[in-house]
Design a protein around this motif. Structure first.
Motif, PDB file in Angstrom:
ATOM      1  N   ARG A  59       9.863  -0.771  -5.342  1.00  0.00           N
ATOM      2  CA  ARG A  59       9.540  -2.079  -4.768  1.00  0.00           C
ATOM      3  C   ARG A  59       8.724  -1.855  -3.507  1.00  0.00           C
ATOM      4  O   ARG A  59       9.049  -0.994  -2.695  1.00  0.00           O
ATOM      5  CB  ARG A  59      10.820  -2.853  -4.447  1.00  0.00           C
ATOM      6  N   TYR A  60       7.669  -2.642  -3.360  1.00  0.00           N
ATOM      7  CA  TYR A  60       6.753  -2.513  -2.232  1.00  0.00           C
ATOM      8  C   TYR A  60       6.497  -3.899  -1.661  1.00  0.00           C
ATOM      9  O   TYR A  60       6.328  -4.868  -2.400  1.00  0.00           O
ATOM     10  CB  TYR A  60       5.443  -1.895  -2.725  1.00  0.00           C
ATOM     11  N   ALA A  61       6.501  -3.983  -0.338  1.00  0.00           N
ATOM     12  CA  ALA A  61       6.170  -5.245   0.327  1.00  0.00           C
ATOM     13  C   ALA A  61       5.313  -4.937   1.549  1.00  0.00           C
ATOM     14  O   ALA A  61       5.543  -3.948   2.253  1.00  0.00           O
ATOM     15  CB  ALA A  61       7.436  -5.982   0.750  1.00  0.00           C
ATOM     16  N   ASN A  62       4.321  -5.787   1.766  1.00  0.00           N
ATOM     17  CA  ASN A  62       3.447  -5.634   2.924  1.00  0.00           C
ATOM     18  C   ASN A  62       3.166  -7.033   3.449  1.00  0.00           C
ATOM     19  O   ASN A  62       2.645  -7.878   2.728  1.00  0.00           O
ATOM     20  CB  ASN A  62       2.145  -4.937   2.523  1.00  0.00           C
ATOM     21  N   MET A  71       2.008 -12.454   2.198  1.00  0.00           N
ATOM     22  CA  MET A  71       2.800 -11.263   1.896  1.00  0.00           C
ATOM     23  C   MET A  71       2.455 -10.735   0.504  1.00  0.00           C
ATOM     24  O   MET A  71       2.278 -11.495  -0.437  1.00  0.00           O
ATOM     25  CB  MET A  71       4.295 -11.557   1.969  1.00  0.00           C
ATOM     26  N   ILE A  72       2.351  -9.419   0.415  1.00  0.00           N
ATOM     27  CA  ILE A  72       2.105  -8.749  -0.855  1.00  0.00           C
ATOM     28  C   ILE A  72       3.431  -8.139  -1.295  1.00  0.00           C
ATOM     29  O   ILE A  72       4.063  -7.417  -0.537  1.00  0.00           O
ATOM     30  CB  ILE A  72       1.059  -7.627  -0.702  1.00  0.00           C
ATOM     31  N   ARG A  73       3.825  -8.456  -2.504  1.00  0.00           N
ATOM     32  CA  ARG A  73       5.028  -7.857  -3.088  1.00  0.00           C
ATOM     33  C   ARG A  73       4.660  -7.298  -4.451  1.00  0.00           C
ATOM     34  O   ARG A  73       4.059  -7.988  -5.264  1.00  0.00           O
ATOM     35  CB  ARG A  73       6.139  -8.895  -3.257  1.00  0.00           C
ATOM     36  N   LYS A  74       5.029  -6.054  -4.669  1.00  0.00           N
ATOM     37  CA  LYS A  74       4.770  -5.404  -5.951  1.00  0.00           C
ATOM     38  C   LYS A  74       6.033  -4.693  -6.384  1.00  0.00           C
ATOM     39  O   LYS A  74       6.785  -4.180  -5.557  1.00  0.00           O
ATOM     40  CB  LYS A  74       3.634  -4.370  -5.847  1.00  0.00           C
ATOM     41  N   GLU A  75       6.246  -4.671  -7.685  1.00  0.00           N
ATOM     42  CA  GLU A  75       7.395  -3.963  -8.239  1.00  0.00           C
ATOM     43  C   GLU A  75       6.937  -3.272  -9.507  1.00  0.00           C
ATOM     44  O   GLU A  75       6.226  -3.860 -10.322  1.00  0.00           O
ATOM     45  CB  GLU A  75       8.503  -4.971  -8.553  1.00  0.00           C
ATOM     46  N   VAL A  76       7.335  -2.021  -9.655  1.00  0.00           N
ATOM     47  CA  VAL A  76       6.937  -1.240 -10.812  1.00  0.00           C
ATOM     48  C   VAL A  76       8.047  -0.241 -11.126  1.00  0.00           C
ATOM     49  O   VAL A  76       8.810   0.136 -10.233  1.00  0.00           O
ATOM     50  CB  VAL A  76       5.584  -0.515 -10.541  1.00  0.00           C
ATOM     51  N   PHE A  77       8.147   0.147 -12.374  1.00  0.00           N
ATOM     52  CA  PHE A  77       9.075   1.200 -12.750  1.00  0.00           C
ATOM     53  C   PHE A  77       8.286   2.486 -12.950  1.00  0.00           C
ATOM     54  O   PHE A  77       7.263   2.479 -13.632  1.00  0.00           O
ATOM     55  CB  PHE A  77       9.852   0.842 -14.031  1.00  0.00           C
ATOM     56  N   VAL A  78       8.747   3.555 -12.332  1.00  0.00           N
ATOM     57  CA  VAL A  78       8.107   4.857 -12.465  1.00  0.00           C
ATOM     58  C   VAL A  78       8.972   5.746 -13.348  1.00  0.00           C
ATOM     59  O   VAL A  78      10.149   5.470 -13.554  1.00  0.00           O
ATOM     60  CB  VAL A  78       7.858   5.518 -11.079  1.00  0.00           C
ATOM     61  N   SER A  79       8.394   6.806 -13.827  1.00  0.00           N
ATOM     62  CA  SER A  79       9.113   7.700 -14.737  1.00  0.00           C
ATOM     63  C   SER A  79      10.178   8.502 -13.981  1.00  0.00           C
ATOM     64  O   SER A  79      10.101   8.655 -12.758  1.00  0.00           O
ATOM     65  CB  SER A  79       8.138   8.661 -15.415  1.00  0.00           C
ATOM     66  N   PRO A  80      11.143   9.042 -14.706  1.00  0.00           N
ATOM     67  CA  PRO A  80      12.139   9.913 -14.071  1.00  0.00           C
ATOM     68  C   PRO A  80      11.503  11.120 -13.383  1.00  0.00           C
ATOM     69  O   PRO A  80      12.025  11.614 -12.385  1.00  0.00           O
ATOM     70  CB  PRO A  80      13.028  10.350 -15.235  1.00  0.00           C
TER      71      PRO A  80
END
Length: 174
Positions: A59-62, A71-80
């Motif tokens: 999760r990222y917020a700026n 406000m910028i909000r981003k959410e992503v799933f990354v690999s193990p």
């Protein structure tokens, strides 16, 4: 290339972490990372924050109110593999051996926070915003603050790269 490999690779356990029992493996699987840097100024509360959970949720917020930005909000799933690489970076930095007691306290200029849960260790650091290596060298604990400074720079660089890699639709124009 490394980022593409990390984002696409199935679960890979770090080669540098040697486990001897399932209990130790399970303990190291407990992982959480949160980083925050921000201040309150003439444009309001401006900050950047990211957190990474063991599930791979990044999760990222700026928030910057400069020129009426929203406000910028981003959410992503990354690999193990990404989660394992972040763990490796943290472990190799040896940040968990440091203590923020002698670091400059947060002030009106801003604050930085780094919270890490890795295995059985849960540690949180808080200090004033670091403007440059000069601030590090002039601190009461330059060695410890230098480790913090470089670790947070590495983590920010990696997280920004992952976020921009994921959300750019066509990064190379044809």
């Amino acid at each position: 290339l490394l980022l593409k490999r990390l984002c696409a690779t199935p679960s890979v356990h770090s080669q540098s972490i040697k486990m001897t029992s399932p209990i130790e493996t399970e303990a190291l699987d407990e992982f959480y990372l949160r980083y925050y840097v921000g201040h309150k100024g003439k444009f309001g509360h401006e900050f950047m924050e990211f957190e990474l959970s063991p599930s791979g949720k990044l999760r990222y917020a700026n928030n910057s109110n400069y020129k009426q930005d929203s406000m910028i909000r981003k959410e992503v799933f990354v690999s193990p593999a990404v989660v394992e690489e972040v763990k490796r970076i943290i472990i190799e930095s040896e940040i968990t051996k440091e203590d923020d007691q002698n670091w400059k306290e947060p002030d009106k200029e801003g604050r930085q926070e780094l919270e890490i849960k890795i295995g059985n260790e849960h540690i949180a650091f808080t200090c004033a915003e670091i403007g440059s290596l000069l601030d590090v060298n002039e601190s009461s604990d330059p060695e410890g603050l230098r480790i913090f400074y470089y670790l947070t720079m590495d983590l920010k660089c990696l997280m920004f790269s992952l976020i921009s890699l994921h959300f750019k639709i066509n990064p190379i124009p044809k």
